[in-house]
Structures are given as structure tokens and as C-alpha cells.
Design a protein around this motif. Sequence first.
Motif, PDB file in Angstrom:
ATOM      1  N   HIS A  76      -5.598  -1.050  -8.066  1.00  0.00           N
ATOM      2  CA  HIS A  76      -6.301   0.232  -8.201  1.00  0.00           C
ATOM      3  C   HIS A  76      -5.867   1.033  -9.428  1.00  0.00           C
ATOM      4  CE1 HIS A  76      -7.293   0.122  -3.609  1.00  0.00           C
ATOM      5  NE2 HIS A  76      -8.038  -0.697  -4.319  1.00  0.00           N
ATOM      6  N   VAL A 104      -9.452  -0.421   3.056  1.00  0.00           N
ATOM      7  CA  VAL A 104     -10.188  -0.275   1.796  1.00  0.00           C
ATOM      8  C   VAL A 104     -10.432  -1.660   1.186  1.00  0.00           C
ATOM      9  CG1 VAL A 104     -10.099   0.686  -0.539  1.00  0.00           C
ATOM     10  CG2 VAL A 104      -9.310   2.041   1.377  1.00  0.00           C
ATOM     11  N   PRO A 112       4.565   0.937  10.560  1.00  0.00           N
ATOM     12  CA  PRO A 112       4.840   1.537  11.877  1.00  0.00           C
ATOM     13  C   PRO A 112       3.616   1.611  12.772  1.00  0.00           C
ATOM     14  CG  PRO A 112       5.634   2.965  10.097  1.00  0.00           C
ATOM     15  CD  PRO A 112       4.884   1.838   9.442  1.00  0.00           C
ATOM     16  N   LYS A 113       2.419   1.662  12.140  1.00  0.00           N
ATOM     17  CA  LYS A 113       1.209   1.787  12.970  1.00  0.00           C
ATOM     18  C   LYS A 113       0.347   0.531  12.917  1.00  0.00           C
ATOM     19  CE  LYS A 113       0.861   6.735  12.367  1.00  0.00           C
ATOM     20  NZ  LYS A 113       0.281   7.662  11.417  1.00  0.00           N
ATOM     21  N   MET A 115      -5.150  -1.282   5.512  1.00  0.00           N
ATOM     22  CA  MET A 115      -6.070  -2.424   5.436  1.00  0.00           C
ATOM     23  C   MET A 115      -7.511  -2.015   5.768  1.00  0.00           C
ATOM     24  SD  MET A 115      -4.060  -5.162   4.831  1.00  0.00           S
ATOM     25  CE  MET A 115      -4.441  -6.708   5.650  1.00  0.00           C
ATOM     26  N   GLY A 141       2.843  -1.555   4.465  1.00  0.00           N
ATOM     27  CA  GLY A 141       2.398  -0.171   4.338  1.00  0.00           C
ATOM     28  C   GLY A 141       0.995   0.048   3.838  1.00  0.00           C
ATOM     29  N   THR A 142       0.054  -0.691   4.421  1.00  0.00           N
ATOM     30  CA  THR A 142      -1.345  -0.414   4.083  1.00  0.00           C
ATOM     31  C   THR A 142      -2.183  -0.422   5.351  1.00  0.00           C
ATOM     32  OG1 THR A 142      -3.355  -1.250   2.992  1.00  0.00           O
ATOM     33  CG2 THR A 142      -1.598  -2.860   3.387  1.00  0.00           C
ATOM     34  N   ASN A 147      -1.149   0.482  -4.940  1.00  0.00           N
ATOM     35  CA  ASN A 147      -0.571   1.759  -5.372  1.00  0.00           C
ATOM     36  C   ASN A 147      -0.717   1.949  -6.874  1.00  0.00           C
ATOM     37  OD1 ASN A 147       0.171   1.946  -2.739  1.00  0.00           O
ATOM     38  ND2 ASN A 147       2.323   1.457  -3.066  1.00  0.00           N
ATOM     39  N   ASP A 154      -2.501   8.916   6.755  1.00  0.00           N
ATOM     40  CA  ASP A 154      -1.618   9.408   7.809  1.00  0.00           C
ATOM     41  C   ASP A 154      -1.871  10.898   8.008  1.00  0.00           C
ATOM     42  OD1 ASP A 154       0.075   7.153   8.624  1.00  0.00           O
ATOM     43  OD2 ASP A 154       0.765   7.149   6.549  1.00  0.00           O
ATOM     44  N   ALA A 167       9.135   0.615   6.184  1.00  0.00           N
ATOM     45  CA  ALA A 167       9.448  -0.374   5.156  1.00  0.00           C
ATOM     46  C   ALA A 167      10.915  -0.313   4.729  1.00  0.00           C
ATOM     47  CB  ALA A 167       8.542  -0.160   3.946  1.00  0.00           C
ATOM     48  N   GLY A 196       0.845  -1.191   0.000  1.00  0.00           N
ATOM     49  CA  GLY A 196       0.000   0.000   0.000  1.00  0.00           C
ATOM     50  C   GLY A 196       0.878   1.239   0.000  1.00  0.00           C
ATOM     51  N   ALA A 197       0.245   2.368   0.201  1.00  0.00           N
ATOM     52  CA  ALA A 197       0.938   3.651   0.058  1.00  0.00           C
ATOM     53  C   ALA A 197       2.173   3.774   0.957  1.00  0.00           C
ATOM     54  CB  ALA A 197      -0.037   4.786   0.362  1.00  0.00           C
ATOM     55  N   GLY A 198       2.178   3.063   2.084  1.00  0.00           N
ATOM     56  CA  GLY A 198       3.303   3.168   3.020  1.00  0.00           C
ATOM     57  C   GLY A 198       4.638   2.756   2.431  1.00  0.00           C
ATOM     58  N   ALA A 207       6.127   5.789   0.846  1.00  0.00           N
ATOM     59  CA  ALA A 207       6.235   7.010   1.663  1.00  0.00           C
ATOM     60  C   ALA A 207       7.680   7.503   1.732  1.00  0.00           C
ATOM     61  CB  ALA A 207       5.687   6.750   3.059  1.00  0.00           C
ATOM     62  N   GLU A 208       8.606   6.570   1.901  1.00  0.00           N
ATOM     63  CA  GLU A 208      10.011   6.995   2.021  1.00  0.00           C
ATOM     64  C   GLU A 208      10.610   7.442   0.674  1.00  0.00           C
ATOM     65  OE1 GLU A 208      12.041   4.121   5.015  1.00  0.00           O
ATOM     66  OE2 GLU A 208       9.982   3.453   4.655  1.00  0.00           O
ATOM     67  N   PHE A 245      -2.428   8.058   2.239  1.00  0.00           N
ATOM     68  CA  PHE A 245      -3.775   8.638   2.181  1.00  0.00           C
ATOM     69  C   PHE A 245      -4.301   9.050   3.541  1.00  0.00           C
ATOM     70  CE2 PHE A 245      -3.284   6.096  -1.580  1.00  0.00           C
ATOM     71  CZ  PHE A 245      -3.725   6.971  -2.548  1.00  0.00           C
TER      72      PHE A 245
HETATM   73  P1  OAD Z   1      -3.240   4.419   3.750  1.00  0.00           P
HETATM   74  O1  OAD Z   1      -2.821   5.834   3.715  1.00  0.00           O
HETATM   75  O2  OAD Z   1      -4.633   4.115   4.155  1.00  0.00           O
HETATM   76  O3  OAD Z   1      -2.274   3.609   4.724  1.00  0.00           O
HETATM   77  C1  OAD Z   1      -0.881   3.746   4.620  1.00  0.00           C
HETATM   78  C2  OAD Z   1      -0.244   2.892   5.682  1.00  0.00           C
HETATM   79  O4  OAD Z   1       1.160   3.000   5.488  1.00  0.00           O
HETATM   80  C3  OAD Z   1      -0.551   3.330   7.117  1.00  0.00           C
HETATM   81  O5  OAD Z   1      -0.988   2.218   7.872  1.00  0.00           O
HETATM   82  C4  OAD Z   1       0.789   3.863   7.613  1.00  0.00           C
HETATM   83  O6  OAD Z   1       1.007   3.589   8.995  1.00  0.00           O
HETATM   84  C5  OAD Z   1       1.762   3.095   6.756  1.00  0.00           C
HETATM   85  N1  OAD Z   1       3.084   3.736   6.577  1.00  0.00           N
HETATM   86  C6  OAD Z   1       3.391   5.046   6.563  1.00  0.00           C
HETATM   87  N2  OAD Z   1       4.699   5.220   6.347  1.00  0.00           N
HETATM   88  C7  OAD Z   1       5.236   3.977   6.221  1.00  0.00           C
HETATM   89  C8  OAD Z   1       6.553   3.485   5.985  1.00  0.00           C
HETATM   90  N3  OAD Z   1       7.596   4.309   5.840  1.00  0.00           N
HETATM   91  N4  OAD Z   1       6.734   2.141   5.919  1.00  0.00           N
HETATM   92  C9  OAD Z   1       5.684   1.293   6.079  1.00  0.00           C
HETATM   93  N5  OAD Z   1       4.425   1.701   6.296  1.00  0.00           N
HETATM   94  C10 OAD Z   1       4.194   3.023   6.367  1.00  0.00           C
HETATM   95  O7  OAD Z   1      -2.891   3.803   2.315  1.00  0.00           O
HETATM   96  P2  OAD Z   1      -3.431   2.443   1.642  1.00  0.00           P
HETATM   97  O8  OAD Z   1      -3.709   1.409   2.681  1.00  0.00           O
HETATM   98  O9  OAD Z   1      -2.516   2.113   0.552  1.00  0.00           O
HETATM   99  O10 OAD Z   1      -7.391   3.865  -3.118  1.00  0.00           O
HETATM  100  O11 OAD Z   1      -4.792   2.956   1.055  1.00  0.00           O
HETATM  101  C11 OAD Z   1      -5.601   2.064   0.358  1.00  0.00           C
HETATM  102  C12 OAD Z   1      -6.356   2.790  -0.717  1.00  0.00           C
HETATM  103  O12 OAD Z   1      -7.039   3.920  -0.157  1.00  0.00           O
HETATM  104  C13 OAD Z   1      -5.484   3.420  -1.792  1.00  0.00           C
HETATM  105  O13 OAD Z   1      -5.074   2.512  -2.791  1.00  0.00           O
HETATM  106  C14 OAD Z   1      -6.357   4.492  -2.341  1.00  0.00           C
HETATM  107  C15 OAD Z   1      -6.886   5.053  -1.058  1.00  0.00           C
HETATM  108  O14 OAD Z   1      -8.081   5.698  -1.111  1.00  0.00           O
HETATM  109  C16 OAD Z   1      -7.919   4.468  -4.165  1.00  0.00           C
HETATM  110  O15 OAD Z   1      -7.586   5.587  -4.521  1.00  0.00           O
HETATM  111  C17 OAD Z   1      -8.957   3.658  -4.872  1.00  0.00           C
END
Ligand code: OAD
Length: 231
Positions: free
Chosen positions: A104, A175, A196-197, A173, A170-171, A87, A23, A214, A9-11, A14-15, A21
Motif C-alpha cells: 500500500h 482489504v 488478538p482478535k 484480512m 496483525g491484519t 503498512n 479497532d 504481536a 498489517g497495522a496490528g 500497534a505496540e 484502522f
Molecule cells: P486493521 O485495522 O483492519 O486490522 C488490524 C488488526 O490488527 C486487527 O485484526 C487487530 O485485532 C490486530 N491487532 C491489534 N493490535 C495488535 C497487536 N498488538 N498485535 C497483533 N495484532 C493486533 O488493519 P489492516 O488489516 O492492516 O489500507 O488494514 C488493511 C488496510 O486497510 C490498510 O493497509 C489500510 C486500511 O484501510 C489503505 O490505506 C489502502
Amino acid sequence: MKKIVVLTGAGISAESGLKTFRDDNGMWKNYRFEEVASPIAWDRDRELVLEFYNLRRKQLLEVEPNAAHKALVKLEDKYHVKIITQNVDDLHERAGSKNILHLHGELRKSRSTVDENLIYNIEGWELKTGDKCEKGSQLRPHVVWFGEQVPQIVSAIEIAKQADIVIVIGTSMVVYPAAGLIKYVPDEVPKYLIDPKAGKNVYVQNLKIIKDKAGIVVPHLVDDLMNIAIS
Ligand code: OAD
């Protein structure tokens, strides 16, 4: 070779400098997703939707894969690796991973609004009003919007069922249907969750949670998995 399935996922990005989305200061803290990432938004204000994705695409072209994306590539020497990512960035591809399923969609592609099978690469960062497919209809970003189907989920479920090892990175979890994929992985399969969270909302057997970034954890985990691999 054993099969490793990686759910990202987006996490993981991030680095590299891309916002997540949910945080603090995440994308959905600064934009209302209904206004930029939904079919209703597209009907109401196409320019705004295009601008939202154009800015994200512009930023994507300015960042690079990080240590986590790069480490995952190494796994392919000793495992069958399938990456299922939420992502829309292309950092897994640019790092060199071969087998990537984008649940996505993909930010650097556009799609016809009359024929969903017509998908094109976007040159540069801008998709504009007036950019048309070969059938003459306006092109839209090739991403899944809120309220739309996730066609790739069927293939993703089949991949999840076959896993010997799963790594979730990094998701949040939250959606669906992506968040439900982990439930299709058999109980006995070892699972790692790197975030991390992490910790509040994932209830599955054989789960090891590693609460760190990550870019720090993934290279070590990959080294450990390479050491125990049966080649
Ligand atoms: P979120 O923003 O919901 O979650 C990101 C996760 O990454 C969080 O749990 C953070 O704690 C974690 N994170 C942040 N920095 C990190 C790092 N350096 N290493 C590891 N983890 C880290 O993003 P997603 O779960 O990807 O969908 O969001 C799911 C979907 O919601 C996306 O694909 C997007 C969004 O709306 C659509 O646009 C359809």
C-alpha cells in the motif's frame, strides 16, 4: 534455506504506538477514508489529504520498531525471509529487515502526479501544496488510495506461491487484494496467524491461530522457528 513469507498489517505496529484502522479508536473511526484517502478526496480537498498524511508521518517519526519487528529480523540468519506489508510505515526497515514489499505504498515517500515512476524520499514530516516533481507537477503521498490499483500485488502473489512457511501478523484480512494473498499459499504449507482478535474470516489449510499481541508472540515463534531451521 527455506522461505518464510510474513504478511503484516497495522496490528504489528500497534505496540509501537501507531493506530490500527478498524479497532476501537482506530483510524477509520476518526476519519472517513473517502475524505482523506481517495482520488476524489485529492481532487476535492488536497490540503486535507496532505494534512492527514503529514500528521501520520509526524507521528511515525516519533515511534520506534517494537519486539515483533525486531524478532523478524533474526529469522534472516536461517531463512530466506520476505515481508509483504500492508503498512505504509517504515518500522520493518528501521528494525533491520532487508526484503520488504509495501503493498500500500510508503508514508515517507512522495510521488509525481504526472509520472508514477517519479518517487522521492520526503525529508522531515511535511509534504506541502507547491512541492513539485522535476516535471513541475504537485507531489502526492506515495500511498495506495481506496479505488486505486495495487501494482505490487502481482509480485506479492508470486512470493506467496513460493512460501515454505507463512506468518500473518496483525491484519483484519478484509482489504482486498491483500487479504486474498493467503489463498495462493499451497495447502500443505504451515501458516501462523497472530492477532488478538483473529479467527472469524480466514479459511485455509494448516493454519495455527495465536490470539495474542504481536510483541509477545512473535519473539517466541521466531525462537521456535530458529530451533527447527535446517541451516
Ligand atoms: P486493521 O485495522 O483492519 O486490522 C488490524 C488488526 O490488527 C486487527 O485484526 C487487530 O485485532 C490486530 N491487532 C491489534 N493490535 C495488535 C497487536 N498488538 N498485535 C497483533 N495484532 C493486533 O488493519 P489492516 O488489516 O492492516 O489500507 O488494514 C488493511 C488496510 O486497510 C490498510 O493497509 C489500510 C486500511 O484501510 C489503505 O490505506 C489502502
